[in-house]
Design an enzyme around this catalytic site. Sequence first.
Site, mmCIF file in Angstrom:
data_model
loop_
_atom_site.group_PDB
_atom_site.id
_atom_site.type_symbol
_atom_site.label_atom_id
_atom_site.label_comp_id
_atom_site.label_asym_id
_atom_site.label_seq_id
_atom_site.Cartn_x
_atom_site.Cartn_y
_atom_site.Cartn_z
ATOM 1 N N LYS B 81 0.852 -1.201 0.000
ATOM 2 C CA LYS B 81 0.000 0.000 0.000
ATOM 3 C C LYS B 81 0.882 1.243 0.000
ATOM 4 C CE LYS B 81 -3.800 2.037 2.691
ATOM 5 N NZ LYS B 81 -4.713 1.817 3.840
ATOM 6 N N SER B 156 -9.306 2.233 2.473
ATOM 7 C CA SER B 156 -8.297 2.919 1.716
ATOM 8 C C SER B 156 -7.275 1.986 1.088
ATOM 9 C CB SER B 156 -7.574 3.916 2.616
ATOM 10 O OG SER B 156 -6.945 3.226 3.683
ATOM 11 N N SER B 180 -10.307 -0.193 6.564
ATOM 12 C CA SER B 180 -9.564 -0.100 5.301
ATOM 13 C C SER B 180 -8.921 -1.386 4.815
ATOM 14 C CB SER B 180 -8.486 0.982 5.405
ATOM 15 O OG SER B 180 -9.063 2.262 5.421
#
Lengths: 449, 449
Positions: B81, B156, B180
């Site tokens: 990420k 996210s 997330s």
Amino acid sequence: MANPPRPLWRLTATEILPLLHSGQVTVTDYAKSLLERIQARNHVKAWVWLPPSLILHQAKALDDIPTDERTMLYGLPIGIKDIILTKDMPTQYNSRNYESEDPINADASCILTLRANQALIFGKTTTTEFASTKQGGWHQNLTSNVHDQSRTPGGSSSGSAAAVADFQVPVALGTQTGGSIVRPASYNGCYGFKPTHGAISREGIAQWCPTLDTCGFFARTVEDLELLSNAFRILDDEPVPSHPFDLRTAKIGFCNSYNWSKAGPGTVGAMAKARDLLRRHGAQIEEVELPNDFARVLDWHAIVLAGEGQTSFLGRYLAAQSLLHESIKGYVENHKHVRHADLLAAYDGVARLRPIFDNIAVGYDVIITPSVIDEAPVGLEDTGDMSMCSTWTILHVPAINIPGFAGAHGMPIGLTAVTARYRDRHLLHAAKAIGEVFEGEGGWKASNL
Amino acid sequence: MANPPRPLWRLTATEILPLLHSGQVTVTDYAKSLLERIQARNHVKAWVWLPPSLILHQAKALDDIPTDERTMLYGLPIGIKDIILTKDMPTQYNSRNYESEDPINADASCILTLRANQALIFGKTTTTEFASTKQGGWHQNLTSNVHDQSRTPGGSSSGSAAAVADFQVPVALGTQTGGSIVRPASYNGCYGFKPTHGAISREGIAQWCPTLDTCGFFARTVEDLELLSNAFRILDDEPVPSHPFDLRTAKIGFCNSYNWSKAGPGTVGAMAKARDLLRRHGAQIEEVELPNDFARVLDWHAIVLAGEGQTSFLGRYLAAQSLLHESIKGYVENHKHVRHADLLAAYDGVARLRPIFDNIAVGYDVIITPSVIDEAPVGLEDTGDMSMCSTWTILHVPAINIPGFAGAHGMPIGLTAVTARYRDRHLLHAAKAIGEVFEGEGGWKASNL
């Protein structure tokens, strides 16, 4: 007959800032004065990275900022503990695994805040290895106490405390997980402020214990700590009164804490003198007895150090185990046999006590408690005992070392003032008045050097 | 007649690792297969940085490691990420202020752990801005849901979930502050595991809420999550039994949670079907009613987001306010008027509930609860509702999305299994057996694509 003018390096942040703002003193001249002071006091070895050409280059750039664009910390030189990322200076963590002189090209969140306020990032100050050992790593413990080269400056924010106490820079950033701001502030004789846990972002600062790690400041006056607190927007829910703190209407608690049996004559004497002085200045003094449960807090603190250390250092351990200090390896290998159940008991136990302490603390303007067990011990290989500070760190409350006393060898000894969480500004407000009394009549001044 | 061999990109981490270890498949060939898959599925846009030449260069270096020096994650490609620092790839946070393609030249702690275990850092996956908005920043929300280009992949950790669900990489790192990890895992139909808070170091990961931010993993099987958990040394105090989890002796709690009124037909249906399936497989099913105090947890979560966001984003705000998303500016400017007293009430309130929840949870093998309010909504501009996940995040308990169900439009819907803090491996152990039932009979398989 007029006194000779004080050299610029003697000024506090609060004194120099208006001169810089108005242009009466250039940032370059001020920076040069500090560099001269540092050179003259080279034996203190507070810095691991101090790049004069970069400093003067940035000072020049600051000088070029028009007067009406100058902001809160305009031109203010600040020392940065070398576990905090600075994009233009290397971050070496006093680790044999980070000897590279290439900067990690990102600023920690707190550095972004300082730069946005036009502060001058002056250099990187010494630390113990990853701020987690008592002994040094790559550099060993370079720094000596400002007042006695044979004594430790304390740790892990060794260089930041020494640089400020020695007038090498007006203010510096440090971090505290046990007592790494308050202890070196006491040993070197300056103010050291650990705000409420979480009040300053820790992004870009080496992680040891997320539950404890707290960024804070060193300065030679409380006003300077207030200045930095403004820049970091550390504000209480209820604003501090605009008038000075009045000791005559103050109620001040004294708490020997559960480590009192470890306190040496310097600290015992400082606590007694402080009681006496504050009483004589009109304050109501009351002994604070914490409920029995607080006796477990120190054990919980040790469990959190070990438990969170195991996680925090795993990556560095796997990457380069042989380059790590034994104590750090010990965390990852869990030499203390800490179980998750122990860690949870510590988390939940201390979480239950935090609001209990806050409730006690709001009954006083501040609570005074020891910063250290005694003056700085002889020898640089061990940075001293954190145990007087750990309770306040894990309770997440703001804590400030207030200098003003001296030990048997004339070394400085400070006392800590604490209050409830997020009453940082009330703490500073009171600490200013208390510091005036301690420094004025306690036998030791932060400006003694 | 033998089936045609599955392409390498179809394999799970657990399947490919022995082939890489023994040299039956080279890391280079495996990496090339994944790169081909990614190219063929280019419209998913899971990656913001994917450097084929660097990947193949590192794959070659891994191929050169002698067989007997190959370690736990040898040659395993992993998506990262893009709020996690990687020294050889830029970290851009989906922020207009981090458009530079120069890497920040440090590895996050979790990346050190992966590299030390010989994993292959494959590329950076999309995120919302600083993992804290529902809308994208610089890139907007690039990524589409793996199963329907018109729908959000969630956030996210958008790209990590999509890349894994889409067979572009076997595993990926994500982070969770609200939902997330679990939400995008549910939306795309893969496993997403948020370990106990603090189980993985957060050094080098963008900070939003230190009280909540948790690093975790995406995979297409629970075995693969176990593999990564081994590498990160996520272990329970009591080891997991070596035999498979037996549903016939299991006691499984079901908790609709306080947001049940928001649950759409997909989630309502999945919960009903899950009860039925597990009961038919012999498990004892019991409804879990949380005490009334837990109704406040969602509000506390929102207060922590705002209160800690105010501190975490201050530096970036002062550095480049105009480049920040409105919601991030809102945190710093405290548009929600959160007071420190509110934040402390949230901290202390939820801290009191954590051991209460743990005590409830240990009465069950796991507790099943919704992952999302329903299948992924249409539109990429909003990554969806986190509210089903927030309670478990702030309680610090391990949580895993288990896929296996489908919504009204055939999109995947997962359910979350949770348990007490630091029972991560027990959770995974049970989730494996539960996942077999859900994926086998629930109407949706992680390998459906």
